[in-house]
Motif scaffolding. Structure first.
Motif, PDB file in Angstrom:
ATOM      1  N   LEU A  30     -15.485  -3.615  17.799  1.00  0.00           N
ATOM      2  CA  LEU A  30     -15.133  -4.241  16.527  1.00  0.00           C
ATOM      3  C   LEU A  30     -13.716  -3.882  16.100  1.00  0.00           C
ATOM      4  O   LEU A  30     -13.247  -2.760  16.340  1.00  0.00           O
ATOM      5  CB  LEU A  30     -16.122  -3.778  15.451  1.00  0.00           C
ATOM      6  N   GLN A  31     -13.042  -4.831  15.466  1.00  0.00           N
ATOM      7  CA  GLN A  31     -11.663  -4.640  15.005  1.00  0.00           C
ATOM      8  C   GLN A  31     -11.629  -4.866  13.492  1.00  0.00           C
ATOM      9  O   GLN A  31     -12.052  -5.926  13.014  1.00  0.00           O
ATOM     10  CB  GLN A  31     -10.738  -5.630  15.712  1.00  0.00           C
ATOM     11  N   ILE A  32     -11.132  -3.865  12.747  1.00  0.00           N
ATOM     12  CA  ILE A  32     -11.153  -3.949  11.284  1.00  0.00           C
ATOM     13  C   ILE A  32      -9.800  -3.523  10.716  1.00  0.00           C
ATOM     14  O   ILE A  32      -9.254  -2.487  11.103  1.00  0.00           O
ATOM     15  CB  ILE A  32     -12.250  -3.059  10.670  1.00  0.00           C
ATOM     16  N   SER A  33      -9.287  -4.338   9.786  1.00  0.00           N
ATOM     17  CA  SER A  33      -8.061  -3.982   9.056  1.00  0.00           C
ATOM     18  C   SER A  33      -8.374  -3.910   7.563  1.00  0.00           C
ATOM     19  O   SER A  33      -8.947  -4.852   7.001  1.00  0.00           O
ATOM     20  CB  SER A  33      -6.958  -5.025   9.294  1.00  0.00           C
ATOM     21  N   PHE A  34      -7.997  -2.801   6.942  1.00  0.00           N
ATOM     22  CA  PHE A  34      -8.118  -2.620   5.497  1.00  0.00           C
ATOM     23  C   PHE A  34      -6.732  -2.776   4.877  1.00  0.00           C
ATOM     24  O   PHE A  34      -5.799  -2.060   5.256  1.00  0.00           O
ATOM     25  CB  PHE A  34      -8.673  -1.239   5.154  1.00  0.00           C
ATOM     26  N   GLY A  35      -6.599  -3.704   3.945  1.00  0.00           N
ATOM     27  CA  GLY A  35      -5.318  -3.896   3.283  1.00  0.00           C
ATOM     28  C   GLY A  35      -5.073  -2.851   2.206  1.00  0.00           C
ATOM     29  O   GLY A  35      -5.964  -2.089   1.820  1.00  0.00           O
ATOM     30  N   LYS A  36      -3.847  -2.827   1.701  1.00  0.00           N
ATOM     31  CA  LYS A  36      -3.516  -1.916   0.611  1.00  0.00           C
ATOM     32  C   LYS A  36      -4.174  -2.395  -0.683  1.00  0.00           C
ATOM     33  O   LYS A  36      -4.351  -3.600  -0.895  1.00  0.00           O
ATOM     34  CB  LYS A  36      -2.002  -1.824   0.437  1.00  0.00           C
ATOM     35  N   PRO A  37      -4.552  -1.456  -1.562  1.00  0.00           N
ATOM     36  CA  PRO A  37      -5.215  -1.852  -2.810  1.00  0.00           C
ATOM     37  C   PRO A  37      -4.330  -2.753  -3.657  1.00  0.00           C
ATOM     38  O   PRO A  37      -3.116  -2.562  -3.739  1.00  0.00           O
ATOM     39  CB  PRO A  37      -5.469  -0.514  -3.516  1.00  0.00           C
ATOM     40  N   VAL A  38      -4.953  -3.739  -4.270  1.00  0.00           N
ATOM     41  CA  VAL A  38      -4.262  -4.671  -5.155  1.00  0.00           C
ATOM     42  C   VAL A  38      -4.859  -4.533  -6.551  1.00  0.00           C
ATOM     43  O   VAL A  38      -6.078  -4.489  -6.711  1.00  0.00           O
ATOM     44  CB  VAL A  38      -4.424  -6.122  -4.674  1.00  0.00           C
ATOM     45  N   GLN A  39      -3.974  -4.458  -7.548  1.00  0.00           N
ATOM     46  CA  GLN A  39      -4.422  -4.317  -8.929  1.00  0.00           C
ATOM     47  C   GLN A  39      -3.581  -5.248  -9.804  1.00  0.00           C
ATOM     48  O   GLN A  39      -2.461  -5.617  -9.431  1.00  0.00           O
ATOM     49  CB  GLN A  39      -4.295  -2.864  -9.393  1.00  0.00           C
ATOM     50  N   PHE A  40      -4.123  -5.644 -10.930  1.00  0.00           N
ATOM     51  CA  PHE A  40      -3.427  -6.573 -11.818  1.00  0.00           C
ATOM     52  C   PHE A  40      -3.320  -5.958 -13.212  1.00  0.00           C
ATOM     53  O   PHE A  40      -4.034  -6.361 -14.147  1.00  0.00           O
ATOM     54  CB  PHE A  40      -4.175  -7.905 -11.865  1.00  0.00           C
ATOM     55  N   PRO A  41      -2.441  -4.956 -13.370  1.00  0.00           N
ATOM     56  CA  PRO A  41      -2.377  -4.207 -14.634  1.00  0.00           C
ATOM     57  C   PRO A  41      -1.923  -5.037 -15.828  1.00  0.00           C
ATOM     58  O   PRO A  41      -2.279  -4.742 -16.967  1.00  0.00           O
ATOM     59  CB  PRO A  41      -1.371  -3.092 -14.328  1.00  0.00           C
ATOM     60  N   GLY A  42      -1.145  -6.096 -15.592  1.00  0.00           N
ATOM     61  CA  GLY A  42      -0.648  -6.902 -16.711  1.00  0.00           C
ATOM     62  C   GLY A  42      -1.538  -8.082 -17.044  1.00  0.00           C
ATOM     63  O   GLY A  42      -1.139  -8.975 -17.802  1.00  0.00           O
ATOM     64  N   LEU A  43      -2.755  -8.096 -16.507  1.00  0.00           N
ATOM     65  CA  LEU A  43      -3.640  -9.230 -16.680  1.00  0.00           C
ATOM     66  C   LEU A  43      -4.092  -9.372 -18.129  1.00  0.00           C
ATOM     67  O   LEU A  43      -4.541  -8.416 -18.758  1.00  0.00           O
ATOM     68  CB  LEU A  43      -4.858  -9.069 -15.778  1.00  0.00           C
TER      69      LEU A  43
END
Length: 325
Positions: free
Chosen positions: A265-278
């Protein structure tokens, strides 16, 4: 993934104890359902005969996982059964998963065993998993502390949304598959990236109610092999979704044999994304945040294929069209 026909099964799961003997018929029923042979008497008899031993071994692994999760928590419990399903795990970006605080792990879903790897690699014992309502999982009291099963029933889906929102508000982790279905495996299918655009609007509900939540996109590939994708029994199924589900079950049963091929199995985890100005009450900004999250996932998809190049030989150019429905 919601199952419209989950209640068509005839076994009353409320009377089932979490033992191999009691769970075995439920697992076999699921296999017969996936292969679409429940109403075809000869094929049903043949599958029952040929699959009896691997289904029983798989049932034992379900009980083993239940006990491991009870003793060690979901992350380490899942890791303890890796050896039965994976020959190799190629992982990029595992360190991107926050150790604490509300986080949604938003993943594509090319195969049935990918969730075992994702749970084990998450290192979060406060994880909840939105899952299909599978009969053989219902009688497992420990697993059901972490699973949030959904069907096509709007009331059940709304209940699941409320439950998971509360979990995130309390700082927990949530693993979900936003497309709501089995996705094409990026290792083989050229339209796999397109399915990221089908991510559910439920993501907007999480953004609206838990604005400080972090999102970690996940791309998984090589969850199925060509051997099972183009098995003759699998190819009798009409649609890609049905074929892929049938291939999953055949592949999993094959793993139960001593020399059965397991997954790389091949798995990629992306960097965390947040929306502080939402702006919480601004529907347009929430919708834009969801689209931005999909774009992040699409970029991760491209990076994933650079690290794990997809199969692109003449065989797949010729055959992939049958799976595009």
């Amino acid at each position: 993934m919601a199952r419209a026909d989950v209640n068509d099964h005839t076994i009353d799961t409320q009377l089932i104890r979490p033992t191999v003997e009691d769970l075995h018929p439920l697992v076999m029923e699921e296999v017969l359902w996936a292969l679409k042979v429940k109403d075809r008497s000869f094929l049903r008899w043949l599958v029952n005969m040929l699959a009896a031993l691997p289904v029983k071994k798989f049932t034992r692994l379900i009980i083993e996982l239940e006990n491991a999760v009870a003793d060690f928590g979901p992350a380490q419990g899942a890791q303890m059964i890796f050896k039965y399903f994976f020959d190799d795990l190629k992982v990029i970006g595992r360190e991107n998963i926050p150790a604490h605080g509300p986080v949604i792990l938003a993943a594509n879903h090319p195969g049935g065993m990918d969730f075992i790897a994702q749970i084990g690699l998450s290192r979060r014992d406060d994880i909840r998993i939105i899952s299909s309502d599978v009969n053989f999982l219902r009688p497992l009291p420990v697993a059901n502390q972490y699973l949030v099963p959904i069907t096509s029933d709007p009331k059940i889906r709304f209940k699941a949304l409320k439950e998971t929102l509360l979990h995130l508000e309390q700082g927990g982790a949530l693993l979900l598959y936003p497309s709501g279905s089995i996705d094409p495996d990026p290792q083989f299918f050229r339209n796999a990236k397109d399915h990221l655009s089908r991510w559910s609007r439920s993501l907007e509900a999480y953004l609206r109610k838990v604005p400080d939540v972090q999102f970690v996109p996940i791309i998984t590939s090589n969850a199925l092999s060509e051997k099972f994708l183009f098995n003759k029994l699998v190819m009798t199924q009409k649609y890609r979704l049905e074929r892929q589900r049938a291939a999953e079950f055949l592949q999993t049963l094959n793993m139960m044999f001593l020399k059965g091929k397991r997954l790389n199995l091949q798995i990629s985890f992306g960097k965390p994304v947040q929306f502080p100005g939402l702006t919480v009450g601004d529907k347009d900004s929430i919708r834009q945040a969801k689209l931005q999250l999909q774009t992040v996932a699409e970029n991760l998809f491209d990076q994933h294929l650079l690290s794990f190049p997809a199969t692109r030989n003449e065989l797949w150019v010729e055959k992939e069209a049958v799976f595009q429905h």
